[in-house]
Scaffold this motif. Sequence first.
Motif, PDB file in Angstrom:
ATOM      1  N   GLY A   1       0.946  -1.106   0.120  1.00 60.95           N
ATOM      2  CA  GLY A   1      -0.171   0.208  -0.030  1.00 60.95           C
ATOM      3  C   GLY A   1       0.299   0.929  -0.154  1.00 60.95           C
ATOM      4  O   GLY A   1       0.437   1.627  -0.600  1.00 60.95           O
ATOM      5  N   ILE A   2       2.033   1.010   1.019  1.00 59.69           N
ATOM      6  CA  ILE A   2       2.804   2.284   0.831  1.00 59.69           C
ATOM      7  C   ILE A   2       3.788   2.451  -0.967  1.00 59.69           C
ATOM      8  O   ILE A   2       3.773   3.282  -0.897  1.00 59.69           O
ATOM      9  CB  ILE A   2       3.572   2.188   2.628  1.00 59.69           C
ATOM     10  CG1 ILE A   2       3.565   1.955   3.341  1.00 59.69           C
ATOM     11  CG2 ILE A   2       4.947   3.203   1.825  1.00 59.69           C
ATOM     12  CD1 ILE A   2       4.449   1.640   4.507  1.00 59.69           C
ATOM     13  N   GLY A   3       3.847   1.443  -1.201  1.00 57.58           N
ATOM     14  CA  GLY A   3       4.737   1.382  -2.575  1.00 57.58           C
ATOM     15  C   GLY A   3       3.479   2.325  -3.600  1.00 57.58           C
ATOM     16  O   GLY A   3       4.137   2.693  -4.502  1.00 57.58           O
TER      17      GLY A   3
ATOM     18  N   ALA B   1       6.347   3.783  -6.299  1.00 58.21           N
ATOM     19  CA  ALA B   1       7.559   3.335  -6.516  1.00 58.21           C
ATOM     20  C   ALA B   1       7.825   1.278  -5.800  1.00 58.21           C
ATOM     21  O   ALA B   1       8.010   1.539  -4.265  1.00 58.21           O
ATOM     22  CB  ALA B   1       8.455   3.901  -6.046  1.00 58.21           C
ATOM     23  N   THR B   2       6.757   0.530  -5.334  1.00 59.57           N
ATOM     24  CA  THR B   2       6.877  -0.442  -4.596  1.00 59.57           C
ATOM     25  C   THR B   2       7.997  -0.769  -4.653  1.00 59.57           C
ATOM     26  O   THR B   2       8.518  -1.277  -3.520  1.00 59.57           O
ATOM     27  CB  THR B   2       5.594  -1.634  -4.933  1.00 59.57           C
ATOM     28  OG1 THR B   2       4.614  -0.653  -4.990  1.00 59.57           O
ATOM     29  CG2 THR B   2       5.604  -2.524  -4.115  1.00 59.57           C
ATOM     30  N   THR B   3       8.885  -0.755  -5.569  1.00 64.52           N
ATOM     31  CA  THR B   3      10.275  -1.881  -6.100  1.00 64.52           C
ATOM     32  C   THR B   3      11.090  -0.946  -5.001  1.00 64.52           C
ATOM     33  O   THR B   3      12.678  -1.741  -5.018  1.00 64.52           O
ATOM     34  CB  THR B   3      11.078  -2.013  -7.250  1.00 64.52           C
ATOM     35  OG1 THR B   3      10.261  -2.795  -8.379  1.00 64.52           O
ATOM     36  CG2 THR B   3      11.988  -2.310  -6.986  1.00 64.52           C
ATOM     37  N   LEU B   4      10.639   0.641  -4.914  1.00 65.61           N
ATOM     38  CA  LEU B   4      12.031   1.951  -4.582  1.00 65.61           C
ATOM     39  C   LEU B   4      11.766   1.202  -2.900  1.00 65.61           C
ATOM     40  O   LEU B   4      12.469   1.594  -2.031  1.00 65.61           O
ATOM     41  CB  LEU B   4      11.382   2.825  -5.126  1.00 65.61           C
ATOM     42  CG  LEU B   4      12.174   3.183  -6.350  1.00 65.61           C
ATOM     43  CD1 LEU B   4      12.002   4.402  -6.749  1.00 65.61           C
ATOM     44  CD2 LEU B   4      13.608   3.085  -5.983  1.00 65.61           C
TER      45      LEU B   4
ATOM     46  N   THR C   1      15.488  -3.241   2.828  1.00 63.98           N
ATOM     47  CA  THR C   1      16.256  -3.641   2.626  1.00 63.98           C
ATOM     48  C   THR C   1      17.884  -3.061   2.647  1.00 63.98           C
ATOM     49  O   THR C   1      18.666  -3.780   3.661  1.00 63.98           O
ATOM     50  CB  THR C   1      16.928  -4.415   1.372  1.00 63.98           C
ATOM     51  OG1 THR C   1      15.495  -5.256   1.002  1.00 63.98           O
ATOM     52  CG2 THR C   1      17.792  -5.764   1.225  1.00 63.98           C
ATOM     53  N   LEU C   2      18.218  -1.915   2.466  1.00 63.86           N
ATOM     54  CA  LEU C   2      19.614  -1.030   2.328  1.00 63.86           C
ATOM     55  C   LEU C   2      19.718  -0.065   3.859  1.00 63.86           C
ATOM     56  O   LEU C   2      20.517  -0.915   4.601  1.00 63.86           O
ATOM     57  CB  LEU C   2      19.798  -0.054   1.623  1.00 63.86           C
ATOM     58  CG  LEU C   2      19.729  -0.110   0.160  1.00 63.86           C
ATOM     59  CD1 LEU C   2      19.702   0.088  -0.897  1.00 63.86           C
ATOM     60  CD2 LEU C   2      21.021  -1.432  -0.171  1.00 63.86           C
TER      61      LEU C   2
ATOM     62  N   ILE D   1      16.933  -7.318  -4.186  1.00 70.22           N
ATOM     63  CA  ILE D   1      17.393  -6.570  -2.836  1.00 70.22           C
ATOM     64  C   ILE D   1      16.503  -5.051  -3.399  1.00 70.22           C
ATOM     65  O   ILE D   1      15.832  -4.681  -2.746  1.00 70.22           O
ATOM     66  CB  ILE D   1      18.207  -5.212  -4.043  1.00 70.22           C
ATOM     67  CG1 ILE D   1      18.409  -4.341  -3.544  1.00 70.22           C
ATOM     68  CG2 ILE D   1      17.229  -4.530  -5.371  1.00 70.22           C
ATOM     69  CD1 ILE D   1      19.714  -2.987  -3.927  1.00 70.22           C
ATOM     70  N   SER D   2      14.387  -5.502  -3.277  1.00 74.79           N
ATOM     71  CA  SER D   2      13.812  -4.988  -3.573  1.00 74.79           C
ATOM     72  C   SER D   2      12.653  -6.495  -2.875  1.00 74.79           C
ATOM     73  O   SER D   2      11.896  -6.529  -2.196  1.00 74.79           O
ATOM     74  CB  SER D   2      12.668  -5.052  -4.455  1.00 74.79           C
ATOM     75  OG  SER D   2      12.864  -5.888  -5.528  1.00 74.79           O
ATOM     76  N   SER D   3      12.920  -7.476  -2.361  1.00 76.18           N
ATOM     77  CA  SER D   3      12.182  -8.436  -1.842  1.00 76.18           C
ATOM     78  C   SER D   3      12.267  -8.384   0.256  1.00 76.18           C
ATOM     79  O   SER D   3      11.352  -8.811   0.448  1.00 76.18           O
ATOM     80  CB  SER D   3      12.894  -9.995  -1.915  1.00 76.18           C
ATOM     81  OG  SER D   3      14.218 -10.333  -1.042  1.00 76.18           O
TER      82      SER D   3
END
Length: 257
Positions: free
Chosen positions: A118-120, A125-128, A134-135, A191-193
Amino acid sequence: MNFFEDLQLVYKKAGQDTLLKIKKAPQFLIFPFIYGIIYMLGLFLIGRLLARSYAPIIGFIIPLLTALILSSYFSVLSDLIYYNRISFRNFSKTFMAYFASIYSVYFILMIISFFMPGIGVMMGATTLVGAAITLAFNPIAESIYVSGEYYTSAYTHSLSFMKENFLLWTIPFLIYLGILHLLGFDFTFMISSNSIVDIPLGENIMTGLSYLNPMDPYNIKVLIASIITAIYAIFRGNLYRILVGSTRRKRAYMGEL
């Protein structure tokens, strides 16, 4: 001491420690692959036993399985990082050594993952958003098995650590993902999982990368990726121990580690 001098100093020390530990326990290089197989077998059994009658609770059981396996893996990795050896004398107890800490962290991660789509979507930008999580919380595994953090403190500790060491910690992670990408694995997926707790195990390699060869998910590329993951897991464990108790100013003052 500027950033690049500090980088050279820190990476050289972490690299030397990594080579020493690999020489002392070369069998660890196949451990991510072995634990990955155990994990996949566990998923298979859960699916066969619970898929029909207890499907709604599978989402709660899988994190339990993951926490048990990661607890054992972190225990073995901790022995290697601290004592340059691997011991199997109390192997059965390793599955509970960090279980509570890992599951408490997973509980919060499940809540984050629930709201993340929902935030994405809101941000477009769900992936971002996934990559940012992750980072930001990347060293959470080391926060658990090196620093002894758990629940919310593992997250706050990781954020504090990354605030001080973001570049020094993130560069090896991106290089690691880049090497796996060259082997054919999906950089964006990894990186986005949000698989932040099990980065040192490379769990995504075992569960999300069977598309490399649907007829044989445990092919040579997965084995190579698992060995690379083992080397990276040792390196990041050593790197974390160097960075968590230090600052660039302190390292510059001391002139060595």
